[in-house]
Design a protein around this motif. Structure first.
Motif, PDB file in Angstrom:
ATOM      1  N   GLU A 180       0.850  -1.182   0.000  1.00 17.95           N
ATOM      2  CA  GLU A 180       0.000   0.000   0.000  1.00 17.95           C
ATOM      3  C   GLU A 180       0.889   1.236   0.000  1.00 17.95           C
ATOM      4  O   GLU A 180       2.098   1.130   0.187  1.00 17.95           O
ATOM      5  CB  GLU A 180      -0.920  -0.034   1.223  1.00 17.95           C
ATOM      6  N   ASP A 181       0.312   2.406  -0.193  1.00 16.63           N
ATOM      7  CA  ASP A 181       1.085   3.643  -0.244  1.00 16.63           C
ATOM      8  C   ASP A 181       1.884   3.898   1.029  1.00 16.63           C
ATOM      9  O   ASP A 181       3.008   4.394   0.977  1.00 16.63           O
ATOM     10  CB  ASP A 181       0.172   4.847  -0.511  1.00 16.63           C
ATOM     11  N   ASP A 182       1.302   3.557   2.174  1.00 14.39           N
ATOM     12  CA  ASP A 182       1.958   3.878   3.440  1.00 14.39           C
ATOM     13  C   ASP A 182       2.629   2.679   4.111  1.00 14.39           C
ATOM     14  O   ASP A 182       3.079   2.775   5.249  1.00 14.39           O
ATOM     15  CB  ASP A 182       0.951   4.510   4.401  1.00 14.39           C
ATOM     16  N   GLY A 183       2.705   1.545   3.444  1.00 18.25           N
ATOM     17  CA  GLY A 183       3.354   0.379   4.037  1.00 18.25           C
ATOM     18  C   GLY A 183       2.916  -0.917   3.385  1.00 18.25           C
ATOM     19  O   GLY A 183       2.399  -0.918   2.269  1.00 18.25           O
ATOM     20  N   ARG A 187       0.873  -4.697   4.222  1.00 21.40           N
ATOM     21  CA  ARG A 187       0.087  -5.561   5.102  1.00 21.40           C
ATOM     22  C   ARG A 187       0.434  -6.999   4.769  1.00 21.40           C
ATOM     23  O   ARG A 187       0.673  -7.342   3.608  1.00 21.40           O
ATOM     24  CB  ARG A 187      -1.416  -5.370   4.868  1.00 21.40           C
TER      25      ARG A 187
END
Length: 81
Positions: free
Chosen positions: A36-39, A41
């Protein structure tokens, strides 16, 4: 909760025990990385093959390799006597 593991020179890492427990991961089970954009999963890829073993057997439960071998040995010993 933050957990840490180290990536080896071969790109391998150990999934921490708490993560394996929360995801219900067992040996040789696949995991999925969702970028994802921020990390990233991590989630379980689904049940392993053993979870569906016996599904087409007409209701007979999967007994496992060791139980199957023990049953075979007992039947063979009975025939030999």
């Amino acid at each position: 909760m933050e957990l840490m593991s180290t990536v080896t020179s071969k790109g391998q890492t150990t999934v921490p025990l708490e993560v394996r427990r929360r995801l219900g991961l067992g040996p040789r089970q696949k995991i999925v990385y969702v970028v994802e954009d921020d990390g990233v999963r991590i989630k379980a890829a689904g049940k392993g093959l053993m979870s569906v073993a016996g599904a087409l057997s007409g209701g007979k439960a999967f007994v496992g390799k060791e139980a199957e071998r023990a049953s075979y040995r007992a039947a063979r010993a009975k025939r030999i006597k």
